[in-house]
Structure formats: C-alpha cells, structure tokens
Design an enzyme around this catalytic site. Structure first.
Site, PDB file in Angstrom:
ATOM      1  N   ASP A 186     -53.656   0.683   2.358  1.00  0.00           N
ATOM      2  CA  ASP A 186     -52.745   1.668   2.937  1.00  0.00           C
ATOM      3  C   ASP A 186     -52.688   1.446   4.444  1.00  0.00           C
ATOM      4  O   ASP A 186     -53.718   1.320   5.100  1.00  0.00           O
ATOM      5  CB  ASP A 186     -53.245   3.082   2.616  1.00  0.00           C
ATOM      6  CG  ASP A 186     -52.302   4.140   3.149  1.00  0.00           C
ATOM      7  OD1 ASP A 186     -52.659   4.809   4.134  1.00  0.00           O
ATOM      8  OD2 ASP A 186     -51.198   4.287   2.598  1.00  0.00           O
TER       9      ASP A 186
ATOM     10  N   HIS B 178     -36.709   2.436  11.628  1.00  0.00           N
ATOM     11  CA  HIS B 178     -36.975   1.961  10.269  1.00  0.00           C
ATOM     12  C   HIS B 178     -36.858   0.450  10.130  1.00  0.00           C
ATOM     13  O   HIS B 178     -37.512  -0.146   9.264  1.00  0.00           O
ATOM     14  CB  HIS B 178     -36.017   2.645   9.285  1.00  0.00           C
ATOM     15  CG  HIS B 178     -36.311   4.103   9.098  1.00  0.00           C
ATOM     16  ND1 HIS B 178     -37.335   4.557   8.309  1.00  0.00           N
ATOM     17  CD2 HIS B 178     -35.722   5.216   9.623  1.00  0.00           C
ATOM     18  CE1 HIS B 178     -37.370   5.876   8.322  1.00  0.00           C
ATOM     19  NE2 HIS B 178     -36.400   6.307   9.122  1.00  0.00           N
TER      20      HIS B 178
ATOM     21  N   ASP C   4     -45.977   2.512   2.308  1.00  0.00           N
ATOM     22  CA  ASP C   4     -46.856   1.543   2.969  1.00  0.00           C
ATOM     23  C   ASP C   4     -48.106   1.263   2.136  1.00  0.00           C
ATOM     24  O   ASP C   4     -49.132   0.840   2.669  1.00  0.00           O
ATOM     25  CB  ASP C   4     -47.253   2.050   4.358  1.00  0.00           C
ATOM     26  CG  ASP C   4     -47.994   3.379   4.298  1.00  0.00           C
ATOM     27  OD1 ASP C   4     -47.871   4.077   3.274  1.00  0.00           O
ATOM     28  OD2 ASP C   4     -48.692   3.719   5.268  1.00  0.00           O
TER      29      ASP C   4
END
Length: 223
Positions: free
Chosen positions: A131, A144, A174
């Site tokens: 993560d 973005h 993610d």
C-alpha cells in the site's frame, strides 16, 4: 500418377495412409475402425510463405463400385481469418485480465489465480500486500495525472522486483499484491519486503514542502 504428385507435399505416413485406403477401398483409423471421412490441413511454401490446403477423403456412397473421393482445397484465406480471430480473442482475453492503467493483473484475475493455486496445492505460497503511503496527497497536490504516473512506476518496479514464480496484481487504488507460488525459503520474505519498501520510496520536492511516498507491506503465508 496423382500419388506421385502429392508425395511432394504430404508426409510419408499420410501418403501410406492414402495408399492403404485406396488398396483396401475403405477408410480406417489408427485402431483399425472404419471411419466415414478423413480431413487433413497442411501447408507448403509458396513465394517464401506458408500456404494452407485441405485434403479430404471419403467413400462415394452413391456409387456401388466402392469409389473413393479425394479432394484438395485451397484454404489459405480461411486459415488467415482463423489466425486473426484467434489473435483477437487472445488480445481481448488479455485485456480482460490486466489492469488497464498499470498493465499488471487486475483484482478478479489475481483472485482467480490465487484460488486455483490454493485449491490445487494449498501450501508453500505467500501473499504480499503493498500500500502506498501519501498517495492521496500526491493526487490532491500534483493532480491525478501525476498520481497515475506514480501507479504505473510502482507496477513496473514491482514487476522488476518480483520473483520468478511470483505474480503482480493491482487490487485497486494504490493497493498492489505480489503472489508468490511454491515458496521455497520463508526467510527471504523479510529482506524482499525491505527491498520493496526501499525501491518504492520517492520524494516530490515542491517550493514550500516535500511529499514523501513510502510503502507499507504486509505478508501472509500458507504452509
């Protein structure tokens, strides 16, 4: 005369089959059982390209003299269309299995691979969850597009780090996963996780602040 001509294009075992069929006036398979027809596709080189033909054999049931029909057809166009269709299906299947942004396995495909492996062996495998920390801040601060670039870079780094028997996938957002099949040495997992953390660390230097991206790694083992 015809046999001498087709000897140039067919294998010796196929020629022998044709001769035996003509001699016996019947079509038999490898087990000696009678068959109604025989069909075989073959290619020959024409202008340095493989050109496909089909040979078809059957008994003429409308004729009482045990007449055998042997025909040859040019099927190159059909073979080319089949090849294009096969490549298209393969490409569509691949697109359904991968994450559109990063190119690694998507969640559904990864879960399928994991379930299949566990159902078959249920042992010696590792599930590594990665993560990205501060990913949201990258998205909010830099936009973005930069966030997507970071995800693509992460996926590429994980593929480079991944073991030979490992698969990289993206769960979404993610979150990434490395699934390692047939784990041979559990002691290698800790240094491997540390290597992942080091490789994925990245700092964005802005005018007034820095955004440091790090990775959190969790490991589950089936043994």
């Amino acid at each position: 005369e015809y046999i001498d001509i087709i000897k140039k294009y067919l294998s010796s075992d196929l020629i022998e089959f044709i001769i035996q069929s003509i001699t016996k006036q019947e079509l038999l398979d490898k087990n000696g059982d009678e068959i109604s027809y025989f069909s075989h596709d073959f290619s020959i080189m024409i202008d340095d390209k493989n050109h496909w033909f089909n040979m078809f054999m059957c008994m003429d049931e409308s004729n009482s003299n045990n007449t055998m029909i042997i025909s040859f057809r040019d099927i190159d166009d059909t073979k080319q269309k089949q090849q294009i269709a096969s490549e298209t299906i393969s490409e569509l299947k691949k697109l359904c299995e991968i994450d559109g942004l990063t190119g690694v396995l998507n969640r559904a495909t990864l879960e399928m691979h994991i379930k299949n492996h566990l159902n078959e062996k249920n042992e010696n495998c590792a599930f590594i969850l990665i993560d990205l920390d501060n990913f949201k801040k990258v998205n909010d601060t830099l936009g973005h597009i930069e966030g997507d670039v970071l995800l693509m870079e992460t996926a590429e780094k994980l593929k480079q780090l991944c073991l030979v028997n490992g698969q990289v996938g993206r769960l979404g957002g993610d979150e990434f996963v490395i699934f390692i099949k047939d784990l041979e040495n559990k002691t290698l997992l800790k240094p491997f996780a540390e290597e992942i953390i080091n490789k994925l660390s990245k700092t964005y230097k802005l005018k007034n602040e820095q955004i440091k991206v790090t990775a959190s790694v969790g490991i589950a083992i089936s043994d």
